[in-house]
Design a protein around this motif. Structure first.
Motif, PDB file in Angstrom:
ATOM      1  N   ALA A  21      -0.713   4.268  22.683  1.00 50.76           N
ATOM      2  CA  ALA A  21      -1.162   2.884  22.934  1.00 50.76           C
ATOM      3  C   ALA A  21      -0.118   2.132  23.755  1.00 50.76           C
ATOM      4  O   ALA A  21      -0.451   1.354  24.655  1.00 50.76           O
ATOM      5  CB  ALA A  21      -1.424   2.174  21.609  1.00 50.76           C
ATOM      6  N   TRP A  24       0.200   3.584  27.401  1.00 46.56           N
ATOM      7  CA  TRP A  24      -0.986   3.093  28.150  1.00 46.56           C
ATOM      8  C   TRP A  24      -0.740   1.653  28.589  1.00 46.56           C
ATOM      9  O   TRP A  24      -1.004   1.268  29.724  1.00 46.56           O
ATOM     10  CB  TRP A  24      -2.197   3.197  27.223  1.00 46.56           C
ATOM     11  CG  TRP A  24      -3.560   2.996  27.836  1.00 46.56           C
ATOM     12  CD1 TRP A  24      -4.381   1.925  27.648  1.00 46.56           C
ATOM     13  CD2 TRP A  24      -4.288   3.907  28.684  1.00 46.56           C
ATOM     14  NE1 TRP A  24      -5.571   2.102  28.323  1.00 46.56           N
ATOM     15  CE2 TRP A  24      -5.546   3.308  28.966  1.00 46.56           C
ATOM     16  CE3 TRP A  24      -4.009   5.160  29.230  1.00 46.56           C
ATOM     17  CZ2 TRP A  24      -6.505   3.927  29.767  1.00 46.56           C
ATOM     18  CZ3 TRP A  24      -4.974   5.764  30.026  1.00 46.56           C
ATOM     19  CH2 TRP A  24      -6.187   5.151  30.283  1.00 46.56           C
ATOM     20  N   ASP A  58      -9.981   2.963  34.163  1.00 44.49           N
ATOM     21  CA  ASP A  58     -10.614   2.989  32.835  1.00 44.49           C
ATOM     22  C   ASP A  58     -10.876   1.563  32.345  1.00 44.49           C
ATOM     23  O   ASP A  58     -11.967   1.237  31.869  1.00 44.49           O
ATOM     24  CB  ASP A  58      -9.685   3.750  31.887  1.00 44.49           C
ATOM     25  CG  ASP A  58     -10.198   3.810  30.466  1.00 44.49           C
ATOM     26  OD1 ASP A  58     -10.699   4.884  30.066  1.00 44.49           O
ATOM     27  OD2 ASP A  58     -10.100   2.798  29.741  1.00 44.49           O
ATOM     28  N   ARG A  59      -9.884   0.672  32.520  1.00 43.05           N
ATOM     29  CA  ARG A  59     -10.068  -0.730  32.078  1.00 43.05           C
ATOM     30  C   ARG A  59     -11.136  -1.433  32.920  1.00 43.05           C
ATOM     31  O   ARG A  59     -11.911  -2.241  32.408  1.00 43.05           O
ATOM     32  CB  ARG A  59      -8.761  -1.518  32.188  1.00 43.05           C
ATOM     33  CG  ARG A  59      -7.680  -1.155  31.229  1.00 43.05           C
ATOM     34  CD  ARG A  59      -8.045  -1.294  29.798  1.00 43.05           C
ATOM     35  NE  ARG A  59      -8.305  -2.639  29.334  1.00 43.05           N
ATOM     36  CZ  ARG A  59      -8.477  -2.957  28.047  1.00 43.05           C
ATOM     37  NH1 ARG A  59      -8.401  -2.024  27.112  1.00 43.05           N
ATOM     38  NH2 ARG A  59      -8.732  -4.198  27.688  1.00 43.05           N
ATOM     39  N   GLY A  84      -6.574   0.019  21.784  1.00 39.50           N
ATOM     40  CA  GLY A  84      -5.362  -0.155  22.587  1.00 39.50           C
ATOM     41  C   GLY A  84      -4.758  -1.519  22.324  1.00 39.50           C
ATOM     42  O   GLY A  84      -5.310  -2.351  21.586  1.00 39.50           O
ATOM     43  N   ASP A 135      -8.778   5.437  11.220  1.00 37.31           N
ATOM     44  CA  ASP A 135      -8.732   6.610  12.088  1.00 37.31           C
ATOM     45  C   ASP A 135     -10.152   6.963  12.537  1.00 37.31           C
ATOM     46  O   ASP A 135     -11.070   6.967  11.714  1.00 37.31           O
ATOM     47  CB  ASP A 135      -8.104   7.782  11.312  1.00 37.31           C
ATOM     48  CG  ASP A 135      -7.687   8.892  12.247  1.00 37.31           C
ATOM     49  OD1 ASP A 135      -8.560   9.455  12.945  1.00 37.31           O
ATOM     50  OD2 ASP A 135      -6.475   9.191  12.297  1.00 37.31           O
ATOM     51  N   GLY A 162     -11.135   6.658  26.146  1.00 32.33           N
ATOM     52  CA  GLY A 162      -9.830   7.304  26.143  1.00 32.33           C
ATOM     53  C   GLY A 162      -9.347   7.643  24.745  1.00 32.33           C
ATOM     54  O   GLY A 162      -8.143   7.643  24.496  1.00 32.33           O
ATOM     55  N   PHE A 166      -7.953  12.515  21.941  1.00 31.28           N
ATOM     56  CA  PHE A 166      -6.926  12.693  20.904  1.00 31.28           C
ATOM     57  C   PHE A 166      -7.496  13.375  19.659  1.00 31.28           C
ATOM     58  O   PHE A 166      -6.781  13.551  18.668  1.00 31.28           O
ATOM     59  CB  PHE A 166      -6.295  11.344  20.530  1.00 31.28           C
ATOM     60  CG  PHE A 166      -5.564  10.724  21.694  1.00 31.28           C
ATOM     61  CD1 PHE A 166      -4.442  11.337  22.226  1.00 31.28           C
ATOM     62  CD2 PHE A 166      -6.007   9.550  22.280  1.00 31.28           C
ATOM     63  CE1 PHE A 166      -3.779  10.797  23.319  1.00 31.28           C
ATOM     64  CE2 PHE A 166      -5.360   8.995  23.365  1.00 31.28           C
ATOM     65  CZ  PHE A 166      -4.238   9.618  23.883  1.00 31.28           C
TER      66      PHE A 166
HETATM   67  C1  LIG Z   1      -5.698   5.617  26.033  1.00 33.38           C
HETATM   68  S1  LIG Z   1      -5.722   4.298  24.865  1.00 33.38           S
HETATM   69  C2  LIG Z   1      -7.239   3.523  25.373  1.00 33.38           C
HETATM   70  C3  LIG Z   1      -7.290   2.057  25.026  1.00 33.38           C
HETATM   71  C4  LIG Z   1      -8.600   1.367  25.454  1.00 33.38           C
HETATM   72  N1  LIG Z   1      -9.734   1.948  24.770  1.00 33.38           N
HETATM   73  C5  LIG Z   1      -8.788   1.464  26.946  1.00 33.38           C
HETATM   74  O1  LIG Z   1      -9.675   2.225  27.372  1.00 33.38           O
HETATM   75  O2  LIG Z   1      -8.054   0.817  27.695  1.00 33.38           O
HETATM   76  C6  LIG Z   1      -6.238   5.168  23.366  1.00 33.38           C
HETATM   77  C7  LIG Z   1      -6.178   4.366  22.081  1.00 33.38           C
HETATM   78  O3  LIG Z   1      -6.757   5.170  21.035  1.00 33.38           O
HETATM   79  C8  LIG Z   1      -5.955   5.042  19.878  1.00 33.38           C
HETATM   80  N2  LIG Z   1      -6.143   6.250  19.045  1.00 33.38           N
HETATM   81  C9  LIG Z   1      -5.753   7.518  19.331  1.00 33.38           C
HETATM   82  N3  LIG Z   1      -6.142   8.355  18.352  1.00 33.38           N
HETATM   83  C10 LIG Z   1      -6.802   7.596  17.430  1.00 33.38           C
HETATM   84  C11 LIG Z   1      -7.457   7.892  16.205  1.00 33.38           C
HETATM   85  N4  LIG Z   1      -7.505   9.151  15.717  1.00 33.38           N
HETATM   86  N5  LIG Z   1      -8.028   6.875  15.527  1.00 33.38           N
HETATM   87  C12 LIG Z   1      -7.989   5.599  15.993  1.00 33.38           C
HETATM   88  N6  LIG Z   1      -7.395   5.268  17.159  1.00 33.38           N
HETATM   89  C13 LIG Z   1      -6.806   6.258  17.878  1.00 33.38           C
HETATM   90  C14 LIG Z   1      -4.533   4.898  20.390  1.00 33.38           C
HETATM   91  O4  LIG Z   1      -3.703   4.296  19.420  1.00 33.38           O
HETATM   92  C15 LIG Z   1      -4.760   4.023  21.623  1.00 33.38           C
HETATM   93  O5  LIG Z   1      -4.682   2.665  21.296  1.00 33.38           O
END
Ligand SMILES: C[S@@+](CC[C@H](N)C(=O)[O-])C[C@H]1O[C@@H](n2cnc3c(N)ncnc32)[C@H](O)[C@@H]1O
Length: 266
Positions: A21, A24, A58-59, A84, A135, A162, A166
């Protein structure tokens, strides 16, 4: 916004390892990040120079998708999972510029995002914007926690931008999308972005390997077929699965190695 360069890290926030996060946020030009995030983020940029463009595309896709949903598609409720850190054009701001009554639930599992949740919710009418610390692998809990803000009997747009990258196990990632969409009525939508190695992006693969050795959480790319499988049973909105820069983007927008799609539950 707090400045982590001068403010001690909130409880639970680790500053010895780069977190997605915050990195990013760095790629987007934000200041809610720590030296370790900037160091890893800059190493990734050196290996994969278009990563900053991916984050910005992406944004921008988020903005176009939310405007489409709150406008043409008539959606009034958003469940934004993997929120994020607060940024320019957060989902509730974009949605309410089009339709002022929109309700939004944000979900993330990063303690740094939780620490700034107040910033995200500031200025919203009580009960219209909520933050859930959860999560994505627990979609049942996310649905239960959202039900006090969103009416789950009415259409909801589920934003997963995004984040499925993960969830390393593809079957588990599919189950997350299926569980969420099965619980929601016809007219609901899913919005997805996901990195891929199939749309170019020089240095992408090596940068992902570097990320997995030096940062958290670990990431994976997916093929078009794997991405399309997330949309099984849903109707993709025109133009379907494309680089997120090309989803109703500016003519001539540069392609980035990140799939984007919006799909409707029939
Ligand atoms: C690449 S950022 C994208 C942020 C926003 N969605 C954007 O597109 O600008 C990914 C976000 O997913 C969150 N994240 C990753 N794995 C996660 C999980 N298992 N559960 C909840 N959030 C998660 C991260 O903490 C991060 O804030």
């Amino acid at each position: 916004m707090t400045d982590p360069r001068t403010t001690p890290a909130p409880e639970g926030v680790r500053t010895d390892v780069a977190h997605n996060a915050r990195v990013w946020n760095h790629w987007l030009g934000g200041t809610d990040n720590h030296p370790v995030d900037r160091a890893v983020g800059d190493r990734v940029t050196a290996m994969y120079p278009s990563i900053g463009e991916v984050a910005r595309a992406d944004r921008a896709f988020l903005g176009r998708a939310v405007r489409y949903l709150a406008g043409e598609a008539g959606i009034r409720q958003f469940l934004d999972i993997g929120t994020g850190l607060p940024s320019a054009g957060n989902t509730h701001e974009v949605a309410r510029r089009t339709a002022p009554g929109c309700r939004v639930v944000y979900v993330d599992n990063d303690p740094a995002v939780l620490a700034l949740a107040r910033t995200l919710l500031a200025g919203s009418q009580p009960g219209t914007t909520e933050y859930v610390d959860a999560d994505a692998r627990d979609p049942e809990r996310i649905l239960r926690a959202s039900a006090s803000t969103l009416d789950l009997e009415r259409p909801v747009a589920v934003m997963l931008l995004g984040i499925l990258n993960f969830v390393l196990d593809t079957d588990e990632a599919r189950r997350i999308v299926r569980t969420l969409m099965d619980a929601l009525p016809s007219g609901s939508h899913v919005v997805l972005t996901h990195p891929t190695l199939e749309l170019g992006g020089e240095g992408n693969e090596a940068a992902m390997r570097f990320w997995n050795e030096n940062a958290t959480p670990p990431i994976t790319a997916r093929t078009r077929a794997e991405f399309a499988a997330f949309l099984t049973g849903l109707d993709p909105v025109d133009p379907g699965i494309v680089s997120c820069a090309h989803w109703r983007g500016e003519p001539g927008a540069v392609r980035v190695a990140q799939f984007g799609a919006v799909a409707r539950k029939p």
